[in-house]
Design a protein around this motif. Structure first.
Motif, PDB file in Angstrom:
ATOM      1  N   ILE A   8       0.707  -1.154   0.019  1.00 50.84           N
ATOM      2  CA  ILE A   8      -0.086  -0.138   0.106  1.00 50.84           C
ATOM      3  C   ILE A   8       0.717   1.264   0.206  1.00 50.84           C
ATOM      4  O   ILE A   8       0.554   2.458  -0.550  1.00 50.84           O
ATOM      5  N   PRO A  13      -6.935   5.341  -3.965  1.00 51.84           N
ATOM      6  CA  PRO A  13      -7.467   4.319  -2.955  1.00 51.84           C
ATOM      7  C   PRO A  13      -7.665   3.099  -3.543  1.00 51.84           C
ATOM      8  O   PRO A  13      -7.459   1.761  -3.052  1.00 51.84           O
ATOM      9  N   LYS A  69      -4.216   1.297  -4.054  1.00 55.38           N
ATOM     10  CA  LYS A  69      -4.078   0.598  -2.509  1.00 55.38           C
ATOM     11  C   LYS A  69      -4.785  -0.704  -2.177  1.00 55.38           C
ATOM     12  O   LYS A  69      -4.257  -1.513  -1.797  1.00 55.38           O
ATOM     13  N   TRP A  70      -6.127  -0.469  -2.599  1.00 56.10           N
ATOM     14  CA  TRP A  70      -6.840  -1.795  -2.102  1.00 56.10           C
ATOM     15  C   TRP A  70      -6.481  -2.850  -3.033  1.00 56.10           C
ATOM     16  O   TRP A  70      -6.274  -3.909  -2.586  1.00 56.10           O
ATOM     17  N   THR A  88      -8.280   2.234   4.120  1.00 61.81           N
ATOM     18  CA  THR A  88      -8.467   2.799   2.744  1.00 61.81           C
ATOM     19  C   THR A  88      -9.863   3.052   2.073  1.00 61.81           C
ATOM     20  O   THR A  88      -9.998   4.002   1.611  1.00 61.81           O
TER      21      THR A  88
END
Length: 226
Positions: free
Chosen positions: A79, A85, A88-89, A138
């Motif tokens: 991440i 986002p 990151k997920w 997140t």
């Protein structure tokens, strides 16, 4: 180096050696660990191993905490290099899968069938929730920044149960964000386990990484993360 420091160092090294041998036994015996077998491999008396781990359950707990922390570390590192986002997920999810494929027996220990007779102590809770919380942060930050689609609020008893968790997690967070995080986490674990335990055989054999990303993007979409 003082005598006390030397003893502490020797104890730490021996503890790690015992855990290393125990992990090898996970590959052959599953969670049916035997301290006697570990001691035999180390050419030690059983009584010597018991000075480091008082029981099989204590050794299992150490292995479980290590596994949770290793997969948590992997997800956090992934991440840190991502921007949006959704990036990151997906990075966290892929890191979990990559770790599981590299450490299948440790994954089975923490996400496979419960070990008969073993009751996980409170010490395992924090490490066990690291990936879940990472996904929650997140999604929660994306919600705060207006990057999660508005949807109907949750209703029902489980929504009321999640209200205090949501409010303690982030002020103003709706229970739906928590529910979506938990649901997505279970989808993540299920997708990894399905691949690891052979349930994709003869269906998706050539591009399992692509299929995994499809599943995780679907999970993100269901959570409102576009």
């Amino acid at each position: 180096m003082s005598a006390a420091n030397l003893r502490a160092r020797v104890r730490a090294e021996m503890t790690e050696e015992i855990k290393t041998v125990a992990r090898r036994h996970l590959a052959t015996d599953g969670a049916n660990l035997s301290l006697r077998a570990v001691a035999r491999d180390l050419q030690m008396a059983s009584s010597a191993v018991y000075r480091y781990f008082a029981s099989r359950d204590e050794l299992l707990t150490a292995l479980i905490i290590d596994a949770y922390n290793e997969v948590g570390d992997a997800a956090e590192r992934a991440i840190s290099a991502a921007a949006t986002p959704l990036d990151k997920w997906l990075a966290a999810c892929h890191a979990v899968r990559d770790w599981a494929l590299a450490n299948p027996h440790q994954w089975a220990l923490i996400y496979g069938s419960p070990v008969p007779g073993y009751q996980a102590p409170q010490d395992t809770v924090g490490p066990a929730t690291r990936v879940l919380l990472l996904l929650g942060v997140t999604l929660g930050e994306a919600y705060q920044n207006g990057l999660v689609e508005d949807r109907e609020p949750l209703t029902g008893g489980f929504a009321r149960e999640l209200e205090p968790i949501a409010s303690s997690f982030m002020p103003g967070m709706p229970p739906r964000v928590v529910a979506d995080t938990i649901a997505a986490f279970f989808q993540l674990c299920g997708a990894v386990s399905a691949e690891l335990f052979g349930q994709l055989n003869k269906s998706v054999d050539n591009d399992r990484r692509g299929f995994f990303e499809y599943q995780m993007r679907s999970a993100a979409s269901l959570a409102g993360l576009a």
